[in-house]
Design a protein around this motif. Structure first.
Motif, short mmCIF file in Angstrom:
data_model
loop_
_atom_site.label_atom_id
_atom_site.label_comp_id
_atom_site.label_asym_id
_atom_site.label_seq_id
_atom_site.Cartn_x
_atom_site.Cartn_y
_atom_site.Cartn_z
N LEU A 44 -16.34 3.45 5.51
CA LEU A 44 -15.97 2.34 4.64
C LEU A 44 -16.68 1.07 5.08
O LEU A 44 -16.16 -0.03 4.93
N THR A 45 -17.87 1.22 5.62
CA THR A 45 -18.65 0.07 6.09
C THR A 45 -18.85 -0.93 4.96
O THR A 45 -19.34 -0.58 3.90
N GLY A 46 -18.40 -2.17 5.19
CA GLY A 46 -18.59 -3.23 4.21
C GLY A 46 -17.78 -3.08 2.93
O GLY A 46 -18.00 -3.80 1.97
N ALA A 47 -16.82 -2.16 2.91
CA ALA A 47 -16.00 -1.96 1.71
C ALA A 47 -15.06 -3.14 1.48
O ALA A 47 -14.63 -3.80 2.42
N ASN A 48 -14.75 -3.39 0.21
CA ASN A 48 -13.80 -4.44 -0.14
C ASN A 48 -12.46 -3.79 -0.45
O ASN A 48 -12.30 -3.15 -1.49
N LEU A 49 -11.51 -3.97 0.47
CA LEU A 49 -10.17 -3.42 0.35
C LEU A 49 -9.14 -4.55 0.25
O LEU A 49 -7.99 -4.38 0.63
N THR A 50 -9.56 -5.68 -0.29
CA THR A 50 -8.66 -6.82 -0.42
C THR A 50 -7.43 -6.43 -1.23
O THR A 50 -7.54 -5.91 -2.34
N GLY A 51 -6.25 -6.65 -0.64
CA GLY A 51 -5.00 -6.37 -1.33
C GLY A 51 -4.72 -4.90 -1.58
O GLY A 51 -3.80 -4.57 -2.32
N GLY A 66 -17.16 -4.53 9.20
CA GLY A 66 -17.44 -5.50 8.15
C GLY A 66 -16.61 -5.33 6.89
O GLY A 66 -16.83 -6.01 5.90
N ALA A 67 -15.63 -4.44 6.91
CA ALA A 67 -14.78 -4.23 5.74
C ALA A 67 -13.86 -5.43 5.52
O ALA A 67 -13.45 -6.09 6.47
N ASN A 68 -13.55 -5.71 4.26
CA ASN A 68 -12.63 -6.80 3.92
C ASN A 68 -11.27 -6.19 3.61
O ASN A 68 -11.10 -5.56 2.57
N LEU A 69 -10.33 -6.40 4.52
CA LEU A 69 -8.97 -5.89 4.38
C LEU A 69 -7.97 -7.05 4.26
O LEU A 69 -6.81 -6.94 4.63
N THR A 70 -8.44 -8.17 3.73
CA THR A 70 -7.57 -9.34 3.56
C THR A 70 -6.36 -8.97 2.71
O THR A 70 -6.50 -8.37 1.64
N ASP A 71 -5.18 -9.29 3.23
CA ASP A 71 -3.91 -9.04 2.54
C ASP A 71 -3.66 -7.57 2.21
O ASP A 71 -2.84 -7.25 1.34
N ALA A 72 -4.34 -6.67 2.90
CA ALA A 72 -4.11 -5.23 2.67
C ALA A 72 -2.78 -4.81 3.30
O ALA A 72 -2.34 -5.37 4.31
N ASN A 73 -2.16 -3.80 2.71
CA ASN A 73 -0.92 -3.25 3.25
C ASN A 73 -1.26 -1.99 4.03
O ASN A 73 -1.62 -0.96 3.45
N LEU A 74 -1.17 -2.09 5.36
CA LEU A 74 -1.46 -0.97 6.25
C LEU A 74 -0.20 -0.56 7.01
O LEU A 74 -0.26 -0.07 8.13
N HIS A 75 0.95 -0.74 6.38
CA HIS A 75 2.23 -0.39 7.00
C HIS A 75 2.24 1.09 7.37
O HIS A 75 1.98 1.95 6.52
N ASN A 88 -12.37 -7.99 8.33
CA ASN A 88 -11.50 -9.12 8.01
C ASN A 88 -10.11 -8.58 7.69
O ASN A 88 -9.91 -7.97 6.64
N LEU A 89 -9.17 -8.81 8.61
CA LEU A 89 -7.79 -8.36 8.45
C LEU A 89 -6.85 -9.55 8.26
O LEU A 89 -5.66 -9.47 8.54
N THR A 90 -7.38 -10.65 7.76
CA THR A 90 -6.59 -11.86 7.55
C THR A 90 -5.41 -11.56 6.63
O THR A 90 -5.58 -11.05 5.53
N GLY A 91 -4.20 -11.85 7.11
CA GLY A 91 -3.00 -11.66 6.31
C GLY A 91 -2.62 -10.21 6.06
O GLY A 91 -1.71 -9.94 5.28
N ALA A 92 -3.27 -9.27 6.73
CA ALA A 92 -2.96 -7.86 6.52
C ALA A 92 -1.59 -7.50 7.12
O ALA A 92 -1.18 -8.06 8.13
N ASN A 93 -0.91 -6.55 6.49
CA ASN A 93 0.36 -6.06 7.00
C ASN A 93 0.09 -4.79 7.80
O ASN A 93 -0.20 -3.74 7.23
N LEU A 94 0.17 -4.91 9.13
CA LEU A 94 -0.05 -3.77 10.03
C LEU A 94 1.25 -3.38 10.72
O LEU A 94 1.25 -2.87 11.84
N LEU A 95 2.36 -3.63 10.05
CA LEU A 95 3.67 -3.30 10.58
C LEU A 95 3.73 -1.82 10.95
O LEU A 95 3.43 -0.96 10.12
N GLN A 96 4.02 -1.54 12.21
CA GLN A 96 4.16 -0.19 12.74
C GLN A 96 2.91 0.68 12.56
O GLN A 96 3.00 1.91 12.54
N ALA A 97 1.76 0.05 12.43
CA ALA A 97 0.50 0.81 12.33
C ALA A 97 0.09 1.31 13.71
O ALA A 97 0.41 0.72 14.74
#
Length: 140
Positions: A44-51, A66-75, A88-97
């Motif tokens: 997923l190099t450079g993939a856009n996974l925003t939200g 280089g993937a964009n995971l801004t605001d992604a849910n990775l619970h 970029n994991l800005t604002g990502a939800n990594l609860l219990q990841a």
């Protein structure tokens, strides 16, 4: 091996999809539903996974530099040994990841929620701007 390099999959429902070893370089997965998806060793190099919703997804040994995971849910996502260099994991939800032995060198974690996350053996991370990081993982 599925090749979806540069695919336009924004808002796609890929819940429970088997995408092991898939090539998703620079794919647009903005707000896609990838909950419970199998993305083991996917590229997923450079993939856009925003939200995107990646809750309970298996990203073991996935490549996400280089993937964009801004605001992604990775619970409860499994990111064991994943390469998140420069992601970029800005604002990502990594609860219990599970991020054990993941490479987070130069990753952006501002506002990322790491409550209950397994961070054992994480490489190169700066958790100073992340939220809910256990004290033992914070740099002095």
């Amino acid at each position: 091996m599925t090749n979806m390099t540069m695919a336009k999959l924004g808002r796609a429902n890929l819940s429970r999809a088997d995408l092991k070893l898939a090539k998703l370089n620079r794919a647009d997965l903005t707000k896609a539903n990838l909950s419970l998806a199998k993305l083991n060793q996917a590229n997923l190099t450079g993939a856009n996974l925003t939200g995107a919703n990646l809750s309970k997804a298996d990203l073991t040994e996935a490549n996400l530099p280089g993937a964009n995971l801004t605001d992604a849910n990775l619970h409860e996502a499994n990111l064991h040994e994943a390469n998140l260099t420069g992601a970029n994991l800005t604002g990502a939800n990594l609860l219990q990841a599970n991020l054990s032995t993941a490479n987070l060198s130069s990753a952006h974690l501002t506002g990322a929620n790491l409550d209950g996350a397994n961070l054992d053996g994480v490489i190169g991370a700066d958790f100073s701007s992340a939220l809910n990081v256990p004290d033992k993982y914070l740099k002095d």
